[in-house]
Write an enzyme that holds these catalytic residues in place. Structure first.
Site, PDB file in Angstrom:
ATOM      1  N   LYS A 115       0.914  -1.091   0.082  1.00 15.94           N
ATOM      2  CA  LYS A 115      -0.037   0.086  -0.065  1.00 15.94           C
ATOM      3  C   LYS A 115       0.938   1.079   0.053  1.00 15.94           C
ATOM      4  O   LYS A 115       2.090   1.157   0.356  1.00 15.94           O
ATOM      5  CB  LYS A 115      -0.949  -0.210   1.268  1.00 15.94           C
ATOM      6  CG  LYS A 115      -2.362   0.740   1.104  1.00 15.94           C
ATOM      7  CD  LYS A 115      -3.274  -0.229   0.522  1.00 15.94           C
ATOM      8  CE  LYS A 115      -4.424   0.735   0.057  1.00 15.94           C
ATOM      9  NZ  LYS A 115      -5.555  -0.331  -0.268  1.00 15.94           N
ATOM     10  N   ASP A 155      -7.022   4.179  -4.397  1.00 15.19           N
ATOM     11  CA  ASP A 155      -7.616   3.986  -3.417  1.00 15.19           C
ATOM     12  C   ASP A 155      -8.262   5.277  -3.064  1.00 15.19           C
ATOM     13  O   ASP A 155      -8.762   6.039  -3.851  1.00 15.19           O
ATOM     14  CB  ASP A 155      -6.753   3.475  -1.842  1.00 15.19           C
ATOM     15  CG  ASP A 155      -7.459   2.806  -0.843  1.00 15.19           C
ATOM     16  OD1 ASP A 155      -7.866   1.714  -0.754  1.00 15.19           O
ATOM     17  OD2 ASP A 155      -7.498   3.785   0.256  1.00 15.19           O
TER      18      ASP A 155
HETATM   19  N1  GLU Z   1      -7.213  -0.029  -3.071  1.00 16.81           N
HETATM   20  C1  GLU Z   1      -8.180  -1.359  -3.373  1.00 16.81           C
HETATM   21  C2  GLU Z   1      -8.157  -2.336  -2.008  1.00 16.81           C
HETATM   22  O1  GLU Z   1      -8.310  -1.793  -1.040  1.00 16.81           O
HETATM   23  C3  GLU Z   1      -7.469  -1.925  -4.527  1.00 16.81           C
HETATM   24  C4  GLU Z   1      -6.203  -2.396  -4.749  1.00 16.81           C
HETATM   25  C5  GLU Z   1      -5.843  -2.757  -6.036  1.00 16.81           C
HETATM   26  O2  GLU Z   1      -6.457  -2.663  -7.048  1.00 16.81           O
HETATM   27  O3  GLU Z   1      -4.354  -2.872  -6.380  1.00 16.81           O
HETATM   28  O4  GLU Z   1      -7.851  -3.386  -2.337  1.00 16.81           O
END
Ligand code: GLU
Length: 461
Positions: A115, A155
């Site tokens: 992340k 996100d």
């Molecule tokens: N931010 C999204 C999550 O919390 C998607 C992450 C992604 O597609 O890499 O899973």
């Protein structure tokens, strides 16, 4: 790890949730080797922190800390979103990265967990300034990512516009057009259904819960569904609920919540989606857009939906972490909620999870139980279709809407079944007249997948 006054409270909360699921099961008794994984998996493989500075529209310099937490790559390249929000700090990104490891394992695809983000408020900034921010962020991040190394996505605060600017910057800094980000535009490597995926997947998972609990007798049709948030996840969850005949009784943003007795309509959701790109608040949208004028929409300033939504059958928190408190969980149970599925990451506080889990485990029959599932299972549709976007990029083809949607639905149901199976295999619970714990199921199933990959590769020995 000490639980009193943690330095990283959100991360500690995410870690404690997994540990309590594992210790409150028979896993460590049946297979003690898994205990060795916890101290190793809780430390990120790598944390990158960097300076992001840009010129704002007033000609002034601004600066904010940028981050990427590359948590675990045992199951595939690091994968997970970027959050641009003033609350971003290392605790939040460690919690999100840690959750992402296990969520990604539950997709059934080969992805590690990561992340990243930037502590910035994009609200009210021009497109030009947002482009400069994305450019500056990617100037540093581009050194650390790549289609086989680390593939970020969106996100909170990072949507299609930001992904576009970030991708353009990466291309330019690295002189490489590759599937390094997901959530891309449809005519430059994006996947159909990626924008819809988290919200749709959440509804598919919830539908699987309803099917299981009612033995196929009930569906979303006629059910009152309280949804929080009004961003990408909430919007597509609401649209899918409406399509399936459910009544969306609420939506919210950081300033307040809207309520409709007759159900928020698809046109209203579309208007919200359009206005949110320009950072309008729900209060402004309801006052300004003609689709709302005929309708009896109630706006409550400063409120979250849970205690104000009247009778609720299903709650879908789709805003942010810790958005349901213990008291709000009690109010939802009193309002008749039967299914709670998170579109947000760690949407429920530990107190709220306790309330929901008690209302499940002490139920005298399935129809009187409350069934809760955490985001790492119910919101994985987003990263799942990100994985499918990566697959399409590698093949240099685009799949049809139907193909992607079918794959999403199938894999959400597979995930639900994996959660049930793990919960039943390792359960310590004696009350057999109720439903299995999906929180424990999700944590156990995903932990075992990640742990096995780490053992095989010598990450844990
Ligand atoms: N931010 C999204 C999550 O919390 C998607 C992450 C992604 O597609 O890499 O899973």
């Amino acid at each position: 790890m000490s639980s009193s006054q943690p330095i990283e409270p959100e991360f500690q909360q995410a870690y404690d949730e997994i540990v309590s699921s594992l210790t409150d099961s028979t896993l460590f008794e049946k297979q003690p080797k898994y205990k060795k994984v916890l101290p190793v998996v809780s430390v990120p493989e790598r944390v990158i922190q960097f300076r992001v500075t840009w010129e704002n529209d007033k000609g002034e310099q601004e600066v904010a800390p940028g981050f990427r937490v590359q948590y675990n790559s045992a199951k595939g390249p690091y994968k997970g979103g970027l959050r641009f929000h003033p609350s971003v700090n290392l605790s939040i990104l460690k919690f999100l990265g840690f959750e992402q490891i296990f969520k990604n394992a539950l997709t059934g695809l080969d992805m590690g967990g990561a992340k990243g983000g930037l502590a910035v408020d994009l609200k009210g900034r021009s497109d030009n300034e947002i482009r400069r921010i994305c450019n500056s962020f990617m100037r540093e991040l581009s050194r650390h990512i790549g289609q086989d190394t680390d593939v970020p996505a969106g996100d909170i605060g990072v949507g299609g516009r930001e992904i576009g600017y970030l991708f353009g910057a990466y291309r330019s800094y690295r002189n490489s057009w590759e599937g390094v980000l997901t959530g891309k535009g449809l005519n430059w490597g994006g996947s159909l259904i990626r924008p819809e995926a988290t919200g749709y997947g959440l509804v598919y998972y919830t539908q699987a819960m309803i099917d299981y609990a009612t033995k196929g007798k009930e569906s979303f049709a006629g059910k009152r569904v309280a949804i929080s948030g009004s961003g990408n996840v909430a919007q597509y969850a609401a649209l899918k609920v409406i399509e399936l005949g459910g009544i969306v009784v609420s939506l919210s943003d950081s300033k307040g919540a809207i309520f409709s007795e007759t159900g928020i309509t698809a046109d209203q959701v579309t208007a919200i989606a359009e206005a949110k790109i320009n950072f309008k608040s729900l209060q402004q949208i309801v006052a300004e857009y003609s689709v709302f004028t005929e309708d009896k929409i109630k706006y409550i300033d400063g409120a979250r939906p849970w205690v104000h939504a009247g009778k609720v059958d299903i709650a879908l928190p789709c805003a942010t972490q810790n958005e349901i408190s213990g008291d709000e969980a009690k109010a939802l149970v009193a309002a008749g909620v039967k299914f709670v599925a998170e579109g947000s990451n760690m949407g429920s506080t530990p107190e709220a999870i306790r309330v929901f889990e008690t209302a499940r485990s002490t139920a005298s029959s399935v129809p009187s139980a409350v069934w809760y599932v955490g985001g790492k299972a119910s919101n994985l549709g987003g990263v799942l279709v990100s994985g499918l976007e990566m697959a399409q990029n590698s093949q240099r083809v685009s799949w049809t809407r139907e193909t992607v949607d079918k794959e999403l639905k199938k894999r959400m149901i597979n995930c639900f079944n994996d959660c049930i199976e793990a919960a039943e295999t390792y359960s310590k619970e004696s009350n057999t007249s109720t439903l299995p714990s999906l929180v424990k199921g999700a944590n156990l199933a995903s932990f075992i997948k990640v742990a096995d990959a780490m053992f095989d590769q010598g990450d844990v020995f």
